[in-house]
Design a protein around this motif. Structure first.
Motif, PDB file in Angstrom:
ATOM      1  N   PHE A  13      -3.907  -2.406  -9.472  1.00  0.00           N
ATOM      2  CA  PHE A  13      -3.767  -1.882  -7.996  1.00  0.00           C
ATOM      3  C   PHE A  13      -3.190  -0.786  -7.853  1.00  0.00           C
ATOM      4  CE2 PHE A  13      -1.917  -1.906  -3.814  1.00  0.00           C
ATOM      5  CZ  PHE A  13      -3.008  -1.793  -3.001  1.00  0.00           C
ATOM      6  N   TYR A  50      -6.523  -5.703  -2.131  1.00  0.00           N
ATOM      7  CA  TYR A  50      -6.802  -4.640  -1.280  1.00  0.00           C
ATOM      8  C   TYR A  50      -7.094  -4.899   0.097  1.00  0.00           C
ATOM      9  CZ  TYR A  50      -7.727  -1.301  -4.870  1.00  0.00           C
ATOM     10  OH  TYR A  50      -7.426  -0.182  -5.695  1.00  0.00           O
ATOM     11  N   TYR A  55       0.809  -1.234   0.075  1.00  0.00           N
ATOM     12  CA  TYR A  55      -0.023  -0.115  -0.088  1.00  0.00           C
ATOM     13  C   TYR A  55       0.744   1.293   0.070  1.00  0.00           C
ATOM     14  CZ  TYR A  55      -3.059   3.730   1.814  1.00  0.00           C
ATOM     15  OH  TYR A  55      -3.495   4.891   1.756  1.00  0.00           O
ATOM     16  N   ASP A  89      -4.858   2.217  -9.314  1.00  0.00           N
ATOM     17  CA  ASP A  89      -6.049   2.429  -8.771  1.00  0.00           C
ATOM     18  C   ASP A  89      -7.282   2.390  -9.787  1.00  0.00           C
ATOM     19  OD1 ASP A  89      -7.455   2.790  -6.292  1.00  0.00           O
ATOM     20  OD2 ASP A  89      -7.734   5.001  -6.650  1.00  0.00           O
TER      21      ASP A  89
END
Length: 299
Positions: free
Chosen positions: A239, A291, A185, A242
């Protein structure tokens, strides 16, 4: 605590300790509290390579502590918690927060996060945000005119050009080792998100994703051992960009229409295309799992 983030807190009193203890899970955060600026700075000097973030909750000690860190090139992720202050008050933190020049929007460095004490329940998210923003800071080579006070700086000027990069690299490695998948992340750069790109870049990116997805669809039922790796690679790129799930569905539907047209030309049944819903479900499931495992719980 191999799975925890190390946080150093400088506060006016120990009153904040039970509040932070309530909002920050002890399994994830290792907190070190200080009310004395000297002890705090000594700890930071000694533990600078292990520290993940610093939290300031001190009116009088904030700017002196920040100047000390800045002068020594100690650029760290930081959250500044401030109290509600009457409009006419002129405390150091109030002056720093309200009288910043137009050319500057920060007190210590651009990735700092300011949090009102009334929002203290969100301290975990603030820490995660501070670390994520810190990972995307860019160092500026210092000039001979680096004598501005903390509250008027506009750039990250550090004694050694590579110092910040070294800190970011150490933090990235440390997060990867201590937090595992969660560290992914912090490596995302919001400036590279799909929604922030220009039209041409978006079209090029979608064309690349469509090409990748086409290969996945074609090989999905071919008993290929590499298909999971290809799905993981595809999902990983999505990812970091986004990309919305709706865009993935759109790519899938466009491909199915193309395959349908081809099957019609060949005089073959289109029913086989229904099976490829499993491909879409599999990709979305991989993305959801990414996620779930990587985004901090506070966010």
């Amino acid at each position: 605590m191999s799975g925890s983030l190390t946080i150093a807190v400088l506060a006016d009193s120990t009153d904040i300790a039970p509040l932070l203890g309530r909002y920050l899970d002890a399994d994830r955060y290792a907190l070190q509290y200080f009310t004395d600026r000297g002890e705090f700075l000594d700890y930071v000097e000694i533990s600078k390579h292990e520290l993940d973030c610093v939290v300031f909750y001190s009116q009088a000690q904030l700017l002196p502590a920040i100047n000390y860190l800045y002068e020594r090139g100690l650029i760290l992720p930081v959250v500044i918690v401030h109290r509600l202050i009457p409009p006419n008050a002129q405390t150091p933190i109030h002056t720093a927060l309200t009288n910043l020049p137009a050319s500057s929007s920060y007190i210590y460095q651009p990735s700092e996060v300011i949090l009102a004490v009334t929002e203290l329940a969100g301290i975990g998210g603030a820490i995660d945000k501070a670390i994520a923003k810190f990972m995307n800071l860019t160092p500026i080579v210092p000039t001979s005119e680096d004598s501005e006070p903390a509250q008027t700086r506009t750039h990250i000027k550090i004694p050694e050009p590579n110092f910040l990069l070294q800190q970011q690299s150490r933090l990235a490695d440390k997060l990867s080792e201590r937090l595992g998948y969660l560290a992914v992340y912090y490596k995302r750069n919001s400036q590279q998100f799909f929604r922030h790109l220009d039209r041409q870049h978006k079209q090029e990116l979608l064309a690349g994703f469509k090409s990748q997805y086409r290969k996945i669809v074609i090989e999905y039922f071919a008993d290929s051992r590499q298909i999971d790796d290809k799905i993981d690679e595809f999902v990983n790129e999505i990812f970091f960009r986004d990309l919305a799930v709706s865009e993935i569905v759109k790519i899938h539907m466009e491909l199915m229409e193309e395959f349908s047209d081809q099957l019609k030309l060949e005089g073959r049944s289109e029913e086989i295309l229904l099976e490829y819903r499993l491909t879409l479900i599999d990709v979305i499931a991989h993305l959801c799992e990414m996620y779930r495992r990587s985004v901090p719980r506070e966010l």
